[in-house]
Design a protein around this motif. Structure first.
Motif, PDB file in Angstrom:
ATOM      1  N   ALA A  81      48.001  88.410  33.853  1.00  0.00           N
ATOM      2  CA  ALA A  81      47.714  88.455  32.418  1.00  0.00           C
ATOM      3  C   ALA A  81      47.898  89.870  31.893  1.00  0.00           C
ATOM      4  O   ALA A  81      47.669  90.851  32.601  1.00  0.00           O
ATOM      5  N   THR A  82      48.324  89.965  30.651  1.00  0.00           N
ATOM      6  CA  THR A  82      48.451  91.264  30.021  1.00  0.00           C
ATOM      7  C   THR A  82      47.080  91.840  29.706  1.00  0.00           C
ATOM      8  O   THR A  82      46.076  91.117  29.665  1.00  0.00           O
ATOM      9  N   THR A  83      47.015  93.150  29.507  1.00  0.00           N
ATOM     10  CA  THR A  83      45.788  93.809  29.064  1.00  0.00           C
ATOM     11  C   THR A  83      45.842  93.954  27.550  1.00  0.00           C
ATOM     12  O   THR A  83      46.755  94.588  27.014  1.00  0.00           O
ATOM     13  N   PRO A 126      56.476  92.116  32.140  1.00  0.00           N
ATOM     14  CA  PRO A 126      56.192  91.103  33.155  1.00  0.00           C
ATOM     15  C   PRO A 126      55.398  89.907  32.654  1.00  0.00           C
ATOM     16  O   PRO A 126      55.518  88.809  33.190  1.00  0.00           O
ATOM     17  N   ASN A 127      54.579  90.089  31.619  1.00  0.00           N
ATOM     18  CA  ASN A 127      53.746  88.995  31.138  1.00  0.00           C
ATOM     19  C   ASN A 127      54.223  88.429  29.807  1.00  0.00           C
ATOM     20  O   ASN A 127      53.468  87.779  29.092  1.00  0.00           O
ATOM     21  N   GLY A 128      55.495  88.668  29.500  1.00  0.00           N
ATOM     22  CA  GLY A 128      56.063  88.144  28.275  1.00  0.00           C
ATOM     23  C   GLY A 128      56.260  89.219  27.227  1.00  0.00           C
ATOM     24  O   GLY A 128      55.562  90.229  27.194  1.00  0.00           O
ATOM     25  N   GLY A 129      57.232  88.998  26.360  1.00  0.00           N
ATOM     26  CA  GLY A 129      57.536  89.971  25.326  1.00  0.00           C
ATOM     27  C   GLY A 129      58.452  91.060  25.837  1.00  0.00           C
ATOM     28  O   GLY A 129      58.888  91.072  26.997  1.00  0.00           O
ATOM     29  N   GLN A 180      50.811 101.514  16.434  1.00  0.00           N
ATOM     30  CA  GLN A 180      51.295 100.232  16.967  1.00  0.00           C
ATOM     31  C   GLN A 180      50.690  99.065  16.208  1.00  0.00           C
ATOM     32  O   GLN A 180      49.567  99.150  15.709  1.00  0.00           O
ATOM     33  N   VAL A 181      51.470  97.974  16.124  1.00  0.00           N
ATOM     34  CA  VAL A 181      51.048  96.805  15.359  1.00  0.00           C
ATOM     35  C   VAL A 181      50.857  95.617  16.283  1.00  0.00           C
ATOM     36  O   VAL A 181      51.222  95.652  17.460  1.00  0.00           O
ATOM     37  N   ASN A 182      50.303  94.566  15.713  1.00  0.00           N
ATOM     38  CA  ASN A 182      49.990  93.378  16.495  1.00  0.00           C
ATOM     39  C   ASN A 182      51.228  92.837  17.217  1.00  0.00           C
ATOM     40  O   ASN A 182      52.299  92.687  16.635  1.00  0.00           O
ATOM     41  N   GLY A 183      51.077  92.561  18.528  1.00  0.00           N
ATOM     42  CA  GLY A 183      52.163  91.998  19.320  1.00  0.00           C
ATOM     43  C   GLY A 183      53.035  93.009  20.021  1.00  0.00           C
ATOM     44  O   GLY A 183      53.882  92.621  20.840  1.00  0.00           O
ATOM     45  N   ASP A 184      52.889  94.299  19.739  1.00  0.00           N
ATOM     46  CA  ASP A 184      53.648  95.313  20.469  1.00  0.00           C
ATOM     47  C   ASP A 184      53.266  95.292  21.944  1.00  0.00           C
ATOM     48  O   ASP A 184      52.112  95.013  22.298  1.00  0.00           O
ATOM     49  N   VAL A 185      54.240  95.597  22.811  1.00  0.00           N
ATOM     50  CA  VAL A 185      54.021  95.526  24.256  1.00  0.00           C
ATOM     51  C   VAL A 185      54.482  96.823  24.917  1.00  0.00           C
ATOM     52  O   VAL A 185      55.550  97.352  24.588  1.00  0.00           O
ATOM     53  N   ALA A 186      53.685  97.314  25.851  1.00  0.00           N
ATOM     54  CA  ALA A 186      54.060  98.472  26.669  1.00  0.00           C
ATOM     55  C   ALA A 186      53.871  98.113  28.135  1.00  0.00           C
ATOM     56  O   ALA A 186      52.785  97.676  28.530  1.00  0.00           O
ATOM     57  N   ALA A 187      54.914  98.269  28.928  1.00  0.00           N
ATOM     58  CA  ALA A 187      54.839  98.006  30.366  1.00  0.00           C
ATOM     59  C   ALA A 187      54.763  99.319  31.120  1.00  0.00           C
ATOM     60  O   ALA A 187      55.438 100.295  30.774  1.00  0.00           O
ATOM     61  N   VAL A 188      53.913  99.364  32.153  1.00  0.00           N
ATOM     62  CA  VAL A 188      53.774 100.557  32.986  1.00  0.00           C
ATOM     63  C   VAL A 188      53.951 100.161  34.449  1.00  0.00           C
ATOM     64  O   VAL A 188      53.555  99.066  34.861  1.00  0.00           O
ATOM     65  N   THR A 189      54.569 101.055  35.214  1.00  0.00           N
ATOM     66  CA  THR A 189      54.876 100.777  36.619  1.00  0.00           C
ATOM     67  C   THR A 189      54.127 101.745  37.514  1.00  0.00           C
ATOM     68  O   THR A 189      54.214 102.965  37.335  1.00  0.00           O
ATOM     69  N   LEU A 190      53.391 101.193  38.492  1.00  0.00           N
ATOM     70  CA  LEU A 190      52.685 101.993  39.487  1.00  0.00           C
ATOM     71  C   LEU A 190      53.493 101.981  40.781  1.00  0.00           C
ATOM     72  O   LEU A 190      53.877 100.916  41.269  1.00  0.00           O
ATOM     73  N   THR A 191      53.736 103.167  41.332  1.00  0.00           N
ATOM     74  CA  THR A 191      54.448 103.297  42.609  1.00  0.00           C
ATOM     75  C   THR A 191      53.537 103.953  43.629  1.00  0.00           C
ATOM     76  O   THR A 191      52.927 104.992  43.356  1.00  0.00           O
ATOM     77  N   ASP A 242      52.809  96.191  35.250  1.00  0.00           N
ATOM     78  CA  ASP A 242      51.888  95.402  34.449  1.00  0.00           C
ATOM     79  C   ASP A 242      52.066  95.850  33.001  1.00  0.00           C
ATOM     80  O   ASP A 242      52.812  96.809  32.728  1.00  0.00           O
ATOM     81  N   ASP A 243      51.410  95.192  32.063  1.00  0.00           N
ATOM     82  CA  ASP A 243      51.656  95.560  30.672  1.00  0.00           C
ATOM     83  C   ASP A 243      50.397  95.485  29.810  1.00  0.00           C
ATOM     84  O   ASP A 243      49.393  94.883  30.175  1.00  0.00           O
ATOM     85  N   TYR A 244      50.517  96.164  28.676  1.00  0.00           N
ATOM     86  CA  TYR A 244      49.512  96.142  27.620  1.00  0.00           C
ATOM     87  C   TYR A 244      50.111  95.429  26.409  1.00  0.00           C
ATOM     88  O   TYR A 244      51.284  95.641  26.078  1.00  0.00           O
ATOM     89  N   THR A 245      49.323  94.603  25.748  1.00  0.00           N
ATOM     90  CA  THR A 245      49.763  93.964  24.512  1.00  0.00           C
ATOM     91  C   THR A 245      48.784  94.323  23.406  1.00  0.00           C
ATOM     92  O   THR A 245      47.571  94.151  23.556  1.00  0.00           O
ATOM     93  N   VAL A 246      49.322  94.829  22.309  1.00  0.00           N
ATOM     94  CA  VAL A 246      48.487  95.264  21.191  1.00  0.00           C
ATOM     95  C   VAL A 246      48.002  94.044  20.418  1.00  0.00           C
ATOM     96  O   VAL A 246      48.779  93.151  20.060  1.00  0.00           O
ATOM     97  N   GLN A 247      46.717  93.999  20.190  1.00  0.00           N
ATOM     98  CA  GLN A 247      46.127  93.003  19.303  1.00  0.00           C
ATOM     99  C   GLN A 247      45.458  93.772  18.167  1.00  0.00           C
ATOM    100  O   GLN A 247      44.404  94.384  18.356  1.00  0.00           O
ATOM    101  N   ALA A 248      46.102  93.749  17.025  1.00  0.00           N
ATOM    102  CA  ALA A 248      45.624  94.537  15.890  1.00  0.00           C
ATOM    103  C   ALA A 248      45.249  93.625  14.740  1.00  0.00           C
ATOM    104  O   ALA A 248      45.737  92.497  14.631  1.00  0.00           O
ATOM    105  N   ALA A 249      44.377  94.117  13.884  1.00  0.00           N
ATOM    106  CA  ALA A 249      44.090  93.406  12.641  1.00  0.00           C
ATOM    107  C   ALA A 249      45.255  93.612  11.676  1.00  0.00           C
ATOM    108  O   ALA A 249      45.974  94.603  11.745  1.00  0.00           O
ATOM    109  N   ASP A 250      45.453  92.660  10.795  1.00  0.00           N
ATOM    110  CA  ASP A 250      46.497  92.752   9.770  1.00  0.00           C
ATOM    111  C   ASP A 250      45.805  92.600   8.416  1.00  0.00           C
ATOM    112  O   ASP A 250      45.649  91.505   7.886  1.00  0.00           O
ATOM    113  N   ILE A 251      45.384  93.739   7.902  1.00  0.00           N
ATOM    114  CA  ILE A 251      44.501  93.762   6.730  1.00  0.00           C
ATOM    115  C   ILE A 251      45.296  93.816   5.426  1.00  0.00           C
ATOM    116  O   ILE A 251      46.238  94.601   5.290  1.00  0.00           O
TER     117      ILE A 251
END
Length: 367
Positions: A81-83, A126-129, A180-191, A242-251
């Motif tokens: 799952a994304t973070t 990896p988790n979509g987007g 960043q806005v709602n739905g943006d995705v950032a993937a990071v790789t650990l080695t 793994d990845d992060y997905t932004v969940q933002a308010a849209d005011i």
């Protein structure tokens, strides 16, 4: 594998045939790791025979070799799952934006592991987007054993003395840009890269080099790791993303005014003439499918030619009827609150949930 061999020579010759050596690995190979590197493997053969029907003294021969070292490891995201993160969230936030990996030592020796993290730089996450932004200020924290991120306890930045078949959790945190806005995705790789173990504490162990020549005495090293997300097969390292997905308010904020009464017409078709009472409605809407907006503060300075109506007060956290983006009616159904000072109306709305709208209502008189 090194060997020290003694060979029996008897009256009758025994022909020993040894097959050709195994070819070099073309790809990562699953290698058992139950026997530790450096273990002596001893084997003794006993030969009994007769001469003229008479038993003779038995002969023996022994062979000893040492088990060589296999370097193997895996790195995996802790779940599939994304973070979920918010714009502006960073290491000082509660909670911070944490993504979690598990590093496992599948070598046949206790080792250190050097850790590095990097932004993916575009492409599928990896988790979509699609990866479309970089996380700033990336940091690595090795779990102290409780499985919960705590920067006060998880102070290590490399894995020290990880046992055979043991694993450890590694946390990666960073800073999510506020833009960043709602739905943006950032993937990071650990080695993780295998390093020499053997000395607990202090700095990470020395780099490990694979032995590629012919077998000699002593414990030699073979890399048997597979290819991770960004590293090659048999390089003594492994990587996972793994990845992060932004969940933002849209005011959306809208402000409308309605004439309530005037000195001439009263409440029947009133006009905004001097002495008229005008109701302002500030509506704050949050789009569906996004994060809740919280701790919303409102500040509305009153300009010339109107006077705040203290007898009406402020109605906070009311509702609307209709669509905030097109046409709506403000309902004066909130709890009284807010304040007026220095010719400015202020108020705080605790939460505007996704798909909802809340209001601040107050009245003024036209001078």
């Amino acid at each position: 594998m090194n060997s020290r061999k003694q060979f029996l020579v008897a009256a009758s010759a025994f022909a020993l045939s040894i097959g050709a050596a195994n070819p070099a690995f073309a790809q990562a190979t699953t290698v058992p790791n139950t026997t530790l590197a450096g273990t002596d493997i001893d084997n003794t053969v006993t030969v009994n025979y007769q001469v003229g029907g008479v038993d003779q003294t038995e002969e023996t021969a022994s062979d000893t070799f040492q088990v060589d070292r296999v370097i193997n490891l895996t790195v995996a995201a802790s779940d599939s799952a994304t973070t979920t993160v918010s714009p502006g969230q960073d290491g000082t936030s509660t909670p911070p934006p944490v993504t979690t990996f598990v590093v496992t030592n599948t070598s046949n020796e206790v080792l250190d592991f050097e850790l590095a993290v990097a932004n993916q730089g575009g492409g599928a996450a990896p988790n979509g987007g699609t990866d479309n932004f970089d996380v700033g200020s990336l940091q690595i924290f090795v779990d102290n054993g409780d499985g919960v991120f705590n920067p006060a306890d998880d102070t290590a930045t490399f894995i020290d003395e990880l046992g055979v078949d043991a694993n450890v959790t590694v946390f990666v945190i960073g800073a999510i840009p506020a833009a960043q806005v709602n739905g943006d995705v950032a993937a990071v790789t650990l080695t993780a890269t295998a390093r020499e173990g053997g000395s607990a504490g202090g700095a990470v162990g020395a780099a490990i080099t694979e032995d590629t020549g012919a077998d000699t005495d002593g414990v030699e090293t073979v890399f048997a790791d597979g290819a991770g997300d960004t590293d090659a097969t048999r390089d003594g390292a492994f990587s996972a993303t793994d990845d992060y997905t932004v969940q933002a308010a849209d005011i959306t904020v809208r402000k409308i005014s309605t004439v309530i009464s005037d000195p001439v017409n009263g409440t029947t078709n009133p006009k905004a003439i001097p002495g008229a009472v005008v109701e302002y409605c500030i509506a704050i809407g949050n789009a569906s499918g996004v994060a809740d907006a919280s701790s919303i503060t409102i500040s509305d300075p009153l300009l010339a030619n109107i006077t705040y109506d203290a007898t009406f007060g402020n109605l906070l956290n009311g509702t609307i009827t209709g669509d905030i983006a097109t046409s709506f009616t403000c309902n004066a159904d909130g709890a009284a609150g807010g304040s007026f000072a220095s010719n400015t109306v202020t108020g705080t709305i605790p939460t505007v949930a996704a798909g909802d709208a809340r209001t601040l209502v107050f009245r003024v008189t036209v001078d």
